[in-house]
Design a protein around this motif. Structure first.
Motif, PDB file in Angstrom:
ATOM      1  N   HIS A 175       0.525  -1.293   0.004  1.00 28.99           N
ATOM      2  CA  HIS A 175      -0.268  -0.234  -0.772  1.00 28.99           C
ATOM      3  C   HIS A 175       0.755   0.809   0.032  1.00 28.99           C
ATOM      4  CE1 HIS A 175      -3.801  -1.904   0.320  1.00 28.99           C
ATOM      5  NE2 HIS A 175      -3.586  -2.582   1.120  1.00 28.99           N
ATOM      6  N   GLN A 176       1.971   1.125   1.402  1.00 26.92           N
ATOM      7  CA  GLN A 176       2.307   2.263   0.862  1.00 26.92           C
ATOM      8  C   GLN A 176       3.322   2.893  -0.499  1.00 26.92           C
ATOM      9  OE1 GLN A 176       5.946   1.808   4.267  1.00 26.92           O
ATOM     10  NE2 GLN A 176       4.235   1.147   5.209  1.00 26.92           N
ATOM     11  N   ILE A 177       4.222   1.426  -1.408  1.00 31.61           N
ATOM     12  CA  ILE A 177       4.518   1.930  -2.748  1.00 31.61           C
ATOM     13  C   ILE A 177       3.196   2.316  -4.017  1.00 31.61           C
ATOM     14  CG2 ILE A 177       5.482   0.753  -4.603  1.00 31.61           C
ATOM     15  CD1 ILE A 177       6.648  -1.779  -2.291  1.00 31.61           C
ATOM     16  N   GLN A 178       2.225   1.602  -3.877  1.00 29.03           N
ATOM     17  CA  GLN A 178       0.852   2.355  -4.238  1.00 29.03           C
ATOM     18  C   GLN A 178       1.172   3.469  -3.908  1.00 29.03           C
ATOM     19  OE1 GLN A 178      -2.073  -0.186  -4.518  1.00 29.03           O
ATOM     20  NE2 GLN A 178      -3.694   1.251  -5.794  1.00 29.03           N
ATOM     21  N   ASP A 179       1.099   4.056  -2.637  1.00 31.28           N
ATOM     22  CA  ASP A 179       0.621   4.969  -2.742  1.00 31.28           C
ATOM     23  C   ASP A 179       1.473   6.588  -3.151  1.00 31.28           C
ATOM     24  OD1 ASP A 179      -1.752   4.650  -1.089  1.00 31.28           O
ATOM     25  OD2 ASP A 179      -1.008   4.769   0.888  1.00 31.28           O
ATOM     26  N   ALA A 180       2.745   6.054  -3.118  1.00 31.82           N
ATOM     27  CA  ALA A 180       4.023   7.116  -3.537  1.00 31.82           C
ATOM     28  C   ALA A 180       3.880   7.230  -4.965  1.00 31.82           C
ATOM     29  CB  ALA A 180       5.013   6.389  -3.177  1.00 31.82           C
ATOM     30  N   MET A 181       3.504   5.525  -5.993  1.00 31.92           N
ATOM     31  CA  MET A 181       3.448   5.587  -6.936  1.00 31.92           C
ATOM     32  C   MET A 181       2.636   6.979  -7.756  1.00 31.92           C
ATOM     33  SD  MET A 181       2.387   3.335 -10.172  1.00 31.92           S
ATOM     34  CE  MET A 181       0.557   3.774  -9.996  1.00 31.92           C
ATOM     35  N   GLU A 182       0.827   6.831  -6.747  1.00 27.25           N
ATOM     36  CA  GLU A 182      -0.006   8.037  -7.099  1.00 27.25           C
ATOM     37  C   GLU A 182       0.394   8.951  -6.451  1.00 27.25           C
ATOM     38  OE1 GLU A 182      -3.132   5.761  -5.246  1.00 27.25           O
ATOM     39  OE2 GLU A 182      -3.030   4.460  -7.219  1.00 27.25           O
ATOM     40  N   ASP A 183       0.876   9.529  -5.670  1.00 27.39           N
ATOM     41  CA  ASP A 183       1.793  10.712  -5.040  1.00 27.39           C
ATOM     42  C   ASP A 183       1.872  11.687  -6.674  1.00 27.39           C
ATOM     43  OD1 ASP A 183      -0.297  10.297  -2.879  1.00 27.39           O
ATOM     44  OD2 ASP A 183       1.971  10.149  -1.225  1.00 27.39           O
ATOM     45  N   LYS A 184       3.211  10.720  -6.843  1.00 28.93           N
ATOM     46  CA  LYS A 184       3.478  11.275  -7.968  1.00 28.93           C
ATOM     47  C   LYS A 184       2.911  10.929  -8.987  1.00 28.93           C
ATOM     48  CE  LYS A 184       8.264  11.939 -10.109  1.00 28.93           C
ATOM     49  NZ  LYS A 184       9.019  13.439  -9.162  1.00 28.93           N
ATOM     50  N   MET A 185       2.401   9.968  -9.881  1.00 35.52           N
ATOM     51  CA  MET A 185       2.017  10.546 -10.481  1.00 35.52           C
ATOM     52  C   MET A 185       1.060  12.109 -10.844  1.00 35.52           C
ATOM     53  SD  MET A 185       0.100   6.639 -11.095  1.00 35.52           S
ATOM     54  CE  MET A 185      -0.302   6.498 -13.709  1.00 35.52           C
ATOM     55  N   ARG A 186      -0.047  12.084  -9.998  1.00 37.35           N
ATOM     56  CA  ARG A 186      -0.392  13.278  -8.973  1.00 37.35           C
ATOM     57  C   ARG A 186       0.047  14.509  -9.358  1.00 37.35           C
ATOM     58  NH1 ARG A 186      -1.975  10.247  -5.120  1.00 37.35           N
ATOM     59  NH2 ARG A 186      -4.353   9.502  -4.895  1.00 37.35           N
ATOM     60  N   SER A 187       1.814  14.599  -8.901  1.00 37.29           N
ATOM     61  CA  SER A 187       2.860  15.452  -9.355  1.00 37.29           C
ATOM     62  C   SER A 187       3.002  16.305 -10.843  1.00 37.29           C
ATOM     63  CB  SER A 187       3.726  15.784  -8.943  1.00 37.29           C
ATOM     64  OG  SER A 187       4.705  14.872  -8.842  1.00 37.29           O
ATOM     65  N   ILE A 188       2.762  15.212 -12.010  1.00 33.43           N
ATOM     66  CA  ILE A 188       3.033  14.891 -13.107  1.00 33.43           C
ATOM     67  C   ILE A 188       1.986  15.406 -14.253  1.00 33.43           C
ATOM     68  CG2 ILE A 188       4.405  14.519 -15.507  1.00 33.43           C
ATOM     69  CD1 ILE A 188       5.781  12.399 -13.592  1.00 33.43           C
ATOM     70  N   SER A 189       2.080  16.691 -14.417  1.00 32.33           N
ATOM     71  CA  SER A 189       0.652  16.727 -15.714  1.00 32.33           C
ATOM     72  C   SER A 189       1.104  16.598 -17.393  1.00 32.33           C
ATOM     73  CB  SER A 189       0.682  18.784 -15.578  1.00 32.33           C
ATOM     74  OG  SER A 189       1.579  19.059 -15.543  1.00 32.33           O
ATOM     75  N   LEU A 190      -0.138  16.410 -18.304  1.00 35.65           N
ATOM     76  CA  LEU A 190       0.305  16.141 -19.115  1.00 35.65           C
ATOM     77  C   LEU A 190       0.564  17.268 -20.127  1.00 35.65           C
ATOM     78  CD1 LEU A 190      -2.838  14.989 -20.417  1.00 35.65           C
ATOM     79  CD2 LEU A 190      -1.031  13.806 -18.997  1.00 35.65           C
ATOM     80  N   ALA A 191       0.961  17.993 -19.553  1.00 31.78           N
ATOM     81  CA  ALA A 191       2.459  19.771 -20.251  1.00 31.78           C
ATOM     82  C   ALA A 191       3.435  19.108 -19.581  1.00 31.78           C
ATOM     83  CB  ALA A 191       1.636  20.654 -19.593  1.00 31.78           C
ATOM     84  N   ASP A 192       3.211  18.497 -18.648  1.00 28.79           N
ATOM     85  CA  ASP A 192       4.893  17.543 -18.382  1.00 28.79           C
ATOM     86  C   ASP A 192       5.551  17.045 -19.638  1.00 28.79           C
ATOM     87  OD1 ASP A 192       5.306  19.596 -15.843  1.00 28.79           O
ATOM     88  OD2 ASP A 192       4.121  17.739 -15.208  1.00 28.79           O
ATOM     89  N   VAL A 193       5.069  15.919 -19.804  1.00 26.89           N
ATOM     90  CA  VAL A 193       4.743  15.341 -20.472  1.00 26.89           C
ATOM     91  C   VAL A 193       4.669  15.292 -22.006  1.00 26.89           C
ATOM     92  CG1 VAL A 193       3.365  13.066 -21.363  1.00 26.89           C
ATOM     93  CG2 VAL A 193       3.183  13.787 -19.512  1.00 26.89           C
ATOM     94  N   ALA A 194       4.121  16.271 -22.190  1.00 26.12           N
ATOM     95  CA  ALA A 194       3.787  16.804 -23.751  1.00 26.12           C
ATOM     96  C   ALA A 194       5.138  18.188 -24.042  1.00 26.12           C
ATOM     97  CB  ALA A 194       3.169  18.027 -24.053  1.00 26.12           C
ATOM     98  N   LEU A 195       5.686  18.811 -22.678  1.00 27.03           N
ATOM     99  CA  LEU A 195       6.240  19.987 -23.185  1.00 27.03           C
ATOM    100  C   LEU A 195       8.314  18.578 -23.737  1.00 27.03           C
ATOM    101  CD1 LEU A 195       7.396  22.725 -23.042  1.00 27.03           C
ATOM    102  CD2 LEU A 195       8.076  21.458 -20.633  1.00 27.03           C
ATOM    103  N   PRO A 196       8.474  18.358 -23.478  1.00 27.49           N
ATOM    104  CA  PRO A 196       9.917  17.483 -24.731  1.00 27.49           C
ATOM    105  C   PRO A 196       9.331  17.235 -25.704  1.00 27.49           C
ATOM    106  CG  PRO A 196       9.295  16.108 -22.007  1.00 27.49           C
ATOM    107  CD  PRO A 196       8.226  17.196 -23.047  1.00 27.49           C
TER     108      PRO A 196
END
Length: 145
Positions: free
Chosen positions: A116-137
């Motif tokens: 659960h801790q691992i999943q929570d950490a992954m989901e928190d990181k996913m919340r911090s990355i926007s599609l604009a961050d993905v699109a920029l490069p």
């Protein structure tokens, strides 16, 4: 463990909608050609993305558009919208650990919370990355609504 490819296809779909939406009619056939999959799969994704409030689908003339800017859509929003993991659990625990085995009988005690801790950490990181961050490069400037 593997997150469904629906996640990456949904991200690809949203980026296509943003990138081409001002100059093209972005339909399931159009998106499917870019993703390299069947339009039926894209239509199912579009239904999920619409239900999550991420896109609008135009009836009649067809086409799709984003409901909000790329900077306001996180990877977690997409992940959650297309239900990439069953029952909201990333890790699927083996069904029948042996209750007579000292490891099998206590494996949940030792491992459940860690997973659960691992999943929570992954989901928190996913919340911090926007599609604009993905699109920029991917392109010089991110289209702004």
């Amino acid at each position: 463990m593997q997150i469904s490819s629906r996640f990456t296809m949904a991200v690809h779909t949203l980026l296509c909608i943003e990138y081409f939406g001002k100059t093209e009619k972005v339909t399931s056939d159009f998106i499917a050609a870019s993703v390299g999959t069947n339009p039926v799969i894209i239509r199912k994704l579009l239904i999920q993305l619409k239900a999550a409030g991420l896109i609008q689908v135009k009836r009649g003339t067809g086409g799709t558009a984003l409901e909000k800017p790329l900077s306001d859509i996180s990877l977690y929003d997409v992940y959650h919208a297309v239900d990439c993991v069953g029952g909201d659990l990333l890790f699927h625990f083996h069904e029948h650990p042996c209750p007579q085995c000292p490891v099998g009988r206590k494996i949940h005690i030792g491992l459940d919370d860690k997973l659960h801790q691992i999943q929570d950490a992954m989901e928190d990181k996913m919340r911090s990355i926007s599609l604009a961050d993905v699109a920029l490069p991917m392109w010089d400037t991110v289209p702004v609504k």
